[in-house]
Design a protein around this motif. Structure first.
Motif, PDB file in Angstrom:
ATOM      1  N   ILE A 327       1.014  -1.380  -0.047  1.00 44.62           N
ATOM      2  CA  ILE A 327       0.037   0.025   0.225  1.00 44.62           C
ATOM      3  C   ILE A 327       0.860   1.097   0.026  1.00 44.62           C
ATOM      4  CG2 ILE A 327      -1.639   1.186   1.443  1.00 44.62           C
ATOM      5  CD1 ILE A 327      -2.945  -0.948  -0.022  1.00 44.62           C
ATOM      6  N   PHE A 328       1.849   1.319   0.750  1.00 48.22           N
ATOM      7  CA  PHE A 328       2.769   2.418   0.849  1.00 48.22           C
ATOM      8  C   PHE A 328       3.516   2.566  -0.312  1.00 48.22           C
ATOM      9  CE2 PHE A 328       1.899   2.631   5.306  1.00 48.22           C
ATOM     10  CZ  PHE A 328       1.722   4.017   5.634  1.00 48.22           C
ATOM     11  N   GLU A 329       3.883   1.437  -1.026  1.00 46.03           N
ATOM     12  CA  GLU A 329       4.549   1.512  -2.307  1.00 46.03           C
ATOM     13  C   GLU A 329       3.734   2.188  -3.392  1.00 46.03           C
ATOM     14  OE1 GLU A 329       7.710   1.044  -3.248  1.00 46.03           O
ATOM     15  OE2 GLU A 329       8.022   0.385  -1.081  1.00 46.03           O
ATOM     16  N   VAL A 344      -2.847  17.225  -1.228  1.00 48.94           N
ATOM     17  CA  VAL A 344      -2.673  15.895  -0.923  1.00 48.94           C
ATOM     18  C   VAL A 344      -1.319  15.437  -0.767  1.00 48.94           C
ATOM     19  CG1 VAL A 344      -3.865  13.728  -1.815  1.00 48.94           C
ATOM     20  CG2 VAL A 344      -4.940  15.864  -2.117  1.00 48.94           C
ATOM     21  N   GLN A 345      -0.620  15.774  -1.851  1.00 47.27           N
ATOM     22  CA  GLN A 345       0.863  15.519  -1.638  1.00 47.27           C
ATOM     23  C   GLN A 345       1.553  15.568  -0.211  1.00 47.27           C
ATOM     24  OE1 GLN A 345       3.313  16.931  -4.955  1.00 47.27           O
ATOM     25  NE2 GLN A 345       1.808  16.328  -6.639  1.00 47.27           N
ATOM     26  N   PHE A 346       1.232  16.812   0.299  1.00 41.64           N
ATOM     27  CA  PHE A 346       1.596  16.930   1.512  1.00 41.64           C
ATOM     28  C   PHE A 346       1.056  16.094   2.431  1.00 41.64           C
ATOM     29  CE2 PHE A 346       2.998  21.466  -0.122  1.00 41.64           C
ATOM     30  CZ  PHE A 346       4.228  21.468   0.072  1.00 41.64           C
ATOM     31  N   MET A 347      -0.056  15.694   2.364  1.00 39.64           N
ATOM     32  CA  MET A 347      -0.907  14.579   3.327  1.00 39.64           C
ATOM     33  C   MET A 347      -0.053  13.282   2.863  1.00 39.64           C
ATOM     34  SD  MET A 347      -4.542  15.736   2.769  1.00 39.64           S
ATOM     35  CE  MET A 347      -5.100  14.345   3.994  1.00 39.64           C
ATOM     36  N   ILE A 348       0.246  12.870   1.906  1.00 40.66           N
ATOM     37  CA  ILE A 348       1.111  11.613   1.690  1.00 40.66           C
ATOM     38  C   ILE A 348       2.449  11.665   2.274  1.00 40.66           C
ATOM     39  CG2 ILE A 348       2.250  10.120  -0.239  1.00 40.66           C
ATOM     40  CD1 ILE A 348      -0.150  10.838  -2.060  1.00 40.66           C
ATOM     41  N   GLU A 349       2.989  12.633   2.482  1.00 40.61           N
ATOM     42  CA  GLU A 349       4.313  12.863   3.095  1.00 40.61           C
ATOM     43  C   GLU A 349       4.175  12.730   4.498  1.00 40.61           C
ATOM     44  OE1 GLU A 349       6.181  16.489   1.491  1.00 40.61           O
ATOM     45  OE2 GLU A 349       6.603  15.738  -0.277  1.00 40.61           O
ATOM     46  N   GLY A 350       3.058  13.457   4.973  1.00 41.26           N
ATOM     47  CA  GLY A 350       3.024  13.384   6.492  1.00 41.26           C
ATOM     48  C   GLY A 350       2.523  11.989   6.935  1.00 41.26           C
ATOM     49  N   LEU A 351       1.782  10.999   5.905  1.00 43.62           N
ATOM     50  CA  LEU A 351       1.726   9.550   6.365  1.00 43.62           C
ATOM     51  C   LEU A 351       3.067   8.891   6.428  1.00 43.62           C
ATOM     52  CD1 LEU A 351      -0.680   7.589   6.626  1.00 43.62           C
ATOM     53  CD2 LEU A 351      -0.424   7.134   4.071  1.00 43.62           C
ATOM     54  N   PHE A 352       3.953   9.087   5.359  1.00 40.05           N
ATOM     55  CA  PHE A 352       5.238   8.609   5.516  1.00 40.05           C
ATOM     56  C   PHE A 352       6.076   8.783   6.793  1.00 40.05           C
ATOM     57  CE2 PHE A 352       4.450   7.569   0.936  1.00 40.05           C
ATOM     58  CZ  PHE A 352       5.074   6.136   0.920  1.00 40.05           C
ATOM     59  N   ALA A 353       5.713  10.101   7.265  1.00 40.07           N
ATOM     60  CA  ALA A 353       6.415  10.423   8.508  1.00 40.07           C
ATOM     61  C   ALA A 353       5.526   9.649   9.865  1.00 40.07           C
ATOM     62  CB  ALA A 353       6.033  12.125   8.701  1.00 40.07           C
ATOM     63  N   ILE A 354       4.426   9.473   9.736  1.00 40.60           N
ATOM     64  CA  ILE A 354       3.765   8.981  10.828  1.00 40.60           C
ATOM     65  C   ILE A 354       4.183   7.363  11.063  1.00 40.60           C
ATOM     66  CG2 ILE A 354       1.410   8.301  11.565  1.00 40.60           C
ATOM     67  CD1 ILE A 354       0.106  10.713  10.360  1.00 40.60           C
ATOM     68  N   ARG A 355       4.083   6.751   9.713  1.00 42.47           N
ATOM     69  CA  ARG A 355       4.772   5.381   9.448  1.00 42.47           C
ATOM     70  C   ARG A 355       6.194   5.144   9.866  1.00 42.47           C
ATOM     71  NH1 ARG A 355       6.585   2.169   4.070  1.00 42.47           N
ATOM     72  NH2 ARG A 355       6.546  -0.028   4.959  1.00 42.47           N
ATOM     73  N   LYS A 356       6.867   6.370   9.663  1.00 44.13           N
ATOM     74  CA  LYS A 356       8.499   6.252  10.170  1.00 44.13           C
ATOM     75  C   LYS A 356       8.239   6.356  12.090  1.00 44.13           C
ATOM     76  CE  LYS A 356      12.835   8.382   9.615  1.00 44.13           C
ATOM     77  NZ  LYS A 356      13.797   9.568   8.857  1.00 44.13           N
TER      78      LYS A 356
END
Length: 751
Positions: A327-329, A344-356
């Protein structure tokens, strides 16, 4: 032309909707007046027809029937309603003369005759008691408000428990009860609401329960976790209810996705995510949902997928890590394509930060809502592509011919569910009453002891002994809690280790409480995101100041290594670096390493990580050469026997491979040499064992020869003291004994 046609169609549709709404309102009003009498109903019906005529005249389009205007220039709908009302009026006028004639005839019959005696029929009519009429139950209670006390009274007076009216009234009461319980549920009162909810007939009202949960969650998405926990608990006892709620949530998501209704779609996905975290739905459903949202990415679909992944990403990482990785890929691919909005692109980057960060703030199910055990959970494996029905017919009232039988069955089921809880509550109440009685007795005894005068002890000399002071022991550990709080605040508020050490030394920690300081220091160090040298320096300072602190740190090392499998990776790393600092500065004796045994059977994954970080940190602080020198100290080899085992080649080889894999293979040079020479040593040991066996046999033969020589010497001494004949016999015997070995030698030669 098309726009005008569409506008007219919309207007007609709105008019029909208004007519239906007004009709429903009038029907409710008629039902309310019908309960009071037929006359008011007739009057109200006539007024309702007038209202409808007025609406049709104002509209001018023929109303619902679109009747238009007839050849006389009159509205057909208005004329039809007038004719109907006139027929009703004529019927009423026709009934009135008959009723008047009947009353007149009755008066004549009851009228006394000339002699003043009444007719015999009149006396019979007067003596007959009035017939008791059964209570009238309204056909539809939804339109008229009935007070609760009056409704309960009406239910008691009903004789036929299977009548449709009685079933409708119980249905309305069930609907109101379920709606009220679901609407007022929250985290604090969830455990109290559940027994009341199971007290209602959830089998009959399963549609009401599902609809109430869906509507409440849609109105308050912030309480989705509470509603999901409620459904999870109900699902353990009634799996059909959990499946019904799940099916309706999936259908609601489908409709919202097709209609591009973002708010409804967000609420439905949030409910599905929390049902998955409560193990009501399978994790594959969540993966299918995210895949569907990201198949044709738009700004709204990607945003919904991001919010859904935030909610249940922590649980998916635990249950299906490969699926979450894919899903993250897909999110990364959408981000690289750059076809969506910047927001929405910034939201995706924030999601990757939350996953990290390990999904900080989205840690699955809260502890206070985790009410279902793993063995009691019932998971429904439904898919987005399955054909399913919402079963909306369960939301409306239907007459049950076996009503009483079904109610009795649910009563038995309710006792099975709530019986244990009621017994526990009764036992708790009895225990509380016993405790209250014991407390009252203790308070009375204390008051009596307080009012009693102290007894003075007189010594033999006539002096009065001082009164004995009674020491009070605090068994609640309040002082210990305050001490730990003070130590924690001092450690966290100091700028450097010197200031913290100075403040802690001024506290004058009582004897025997040194372990609290050591434990608090290790705990604070483990809670940090990264290791801070501040804690190592502070522990070193206290170890050098007082021997007791060093001993407590030694005990803490043993305790931490024994429970290292319970620590998280971050806590494990900080703890290992803390003890490595103490060992490198000799603040902690190296004898503590005697508890470390590096073998495949004695270590776990957590303990191997701890040993790895410990020795890597020691090598970084001391240098590899100095560390090797310290570990090769002959006087300390008895304590390092577990680190470098030499008992079995398998364990020796495991230790060598372990240190080589962590980049410290230089520490195992002596161990490698020992492993290389181990076959020779084994052969030498075996040869020594064989030699020792042969020497033992030789020593046995020597001891036997010595014993024979001693016996012969004794016989010679005895023979010399005897007569000459005895000496001749002894000499002949000696000669014979000398000839025997010669014969043996000859026999060996012939052979």
């Amino acid at each position: 032309r098309d726009d005008r046609r569409d506008d007219k169609r919309d207007e007609r549709r709105d008019d029909r909707r208004d007519d239906r709404r007004d009709d429903r309102r009038d029907d409710r009003r008629d039902d309310r007046y019908r309960a009071d009498g037929d006359g008011l109903d007739r009057y109200e019906g006539g007024r309702r027809d007038d209202d409808r005529d007025r609406r049709y005249n104002d509209r001018g389009d023929g109303g619902r029937g679109r009747g238009g205007v007839d050849e006389r220039g009159l509205d057909t709908n208005v004329e039809r309603h007038r004719r109907g009302r006139g027929f009703q009026q004529r019927g009423a006028d026709a009934r009135e003369p008959r009723e008047g004639a009947r009353e007149a005839s009755g008066d004549k019959e009851n009228k006394p005759d000339k002699d003043g005696d009444a007719a015999p029929g009149a006396e019979q009519k007067q003596e007959e008691p009035p017939a008791q009429s059964e209570p009238k139950l309204p056909s539809r209670t939804g339109g008229a408000y009935i007070p609760p006390f009056k409704l309960a009274q009406m239910l008691k007076e009903v004789q036929d428990k299977c009548s449709p009216e009685y079933q409708r009234m119980t249905w309305d009461a069930l609907r109101k009860s379920i709606n009220g319980l679901v609407n007022k549920v929250n985290i604090s009162n969830l455990k109290n609401i559940l027994p009341e909810l199971f007290g209602e007939n959830l089998v009959r009202g399963r549609g009401l329960f599902a609809r109430s949960v869906m509507k409440s969650q849609m109105a308050s998405p912030a309480f989705t976790s509470v509603y999901a926990a409620l459904v999870a608990v109900v699902n353990t006892k009634f799996p059909e209810l959990g499946e019904l709620v799940l099916r309706r949530a999936i259908l609601q998501f489908r409709r919202a996705y097709k209609r591009n209704d973002k708010p409804v779609c967000m609420a439905a996905t949030k409910l599905l995510g929390h049902l998955m975290m409560q193990q009501v739905a399978h994790e594959l459903l969540s993966l299918e949902l995210i895949t569907l949202l990201l198949a044709k990415p738009t700004d709204d679909s990607v945003e919904v997928a991001i919010e859904f992944t935030k909610e249940c990403g922590y649980t998916l990482a635990d249950m299906s890590p490969q699926g979450l990785h894919s899903i993250f890929e897909r999110f990364r691919g959408i981000l690289h394509e750059g076809q969506i909005d910047k927001r929405v692109q910034f939201m995706i980057e924030g999601l990757f930060a939350i996953r990290k960060a390990g999904f900080t703030g989205y840690k699955g199910v809260p502890p206070e809502l985790d009410l279902v055990d793993a063995e009691d959970q019932v998971t429904h494996e439904l898919s987005l592509d399955d054909e399913m029905v919402a079963e909306t017919g369960l939301d409306v009232f239907k007459v049950d011919p076996d009503y009483e039988e079904h109610e009795a069955q649910y009563e038995k089921l309710k006792k099975e569910i709530l019986g244990e809880e009621e017994e526990e509550e009764s036992e708790e109440e009895e225990g509380d009453s016993d405790l209250d009685a014991d407390d009252d007795d203790d308070e009375d005894a204390e008051e009596a002891a307080a009012h009693q005068e102290p007894q003075l002890e007189i010594l033999p000399g006539g002096e009065i002994a001082p009164p004995k002071v009674q020491t009070i022991q605090d068994m609640t550990d309040v002082d210990m809690v305050n001490l730990r709080r003070t130590i924690y605040l001092t450690i966290m508020s100091s700028l450097d280790f010197e200031e913290a050490g100075h403040k802690l030394m001024k506290m004058k920690i009582p004897e025997g409480c040194e372990k609290e300081l050591c434990a608090m220091l290790i705990e604070c160090c483990s809670q940090e995101r990264t290791y801070l040298r501040y804690y190592g320096l502070l522990g070193q300072r206290f170890s050098f100041i007082k021997q007791e602190y060093q001993m407590e740190f030694e005990q803490s090392f043993l305790k931490q290594y024994g429970m290292i499998h319970r620590l998280e990776t971050n806590k494990l790393r900080n703890t290992a670096k803390f003890f490595a600092h103490l060992l490198a500065t000799d603040a902690l004796p190296w004898v503590v390493l005697a508890n470390i045994v590096i073998t495949e059977d004695e270590t776990t994954s957590s303990s191997r990580i701890f040993i790895k970080i410990l020795f890597q940190e020691l090598a970084e602080n001391m240098g590899l050469r100095e560390l090797n020198t310290r570990l090769s100290d002959p006087s300390m080899q008895e304590y390092f026997g577990g680190i470098f085992p030499k008992d079995v080649p398998r364990n020796t080889r495991f230790s060598i491979n372990f240190f080589t894999s962590i980049g410290l293979g230089g520490l195992t040079d002596a161990l490698r040499e020992y492993l290389k020479n181990m076959p020779k040593m084994i052969m030498q040991q075996q040869q020594q064992v064989s030699d020792s066996d042969s020497s033992d046999s030789d020593s046995d033969s020597d001891t036997s020869s010595d014993s024979s020589d001693s016996s012969s010497s004794d016989s010679d001494s005895s023979s010399s003291s005897d007569s000459d004949s005895d000496s001749d016999s002894s000499s002949s015997s000696d000669s014979d004994s000398d000839d025997e070995p010669k014969k043996k030698k000859r026999k060996k030669g012939t052979k």
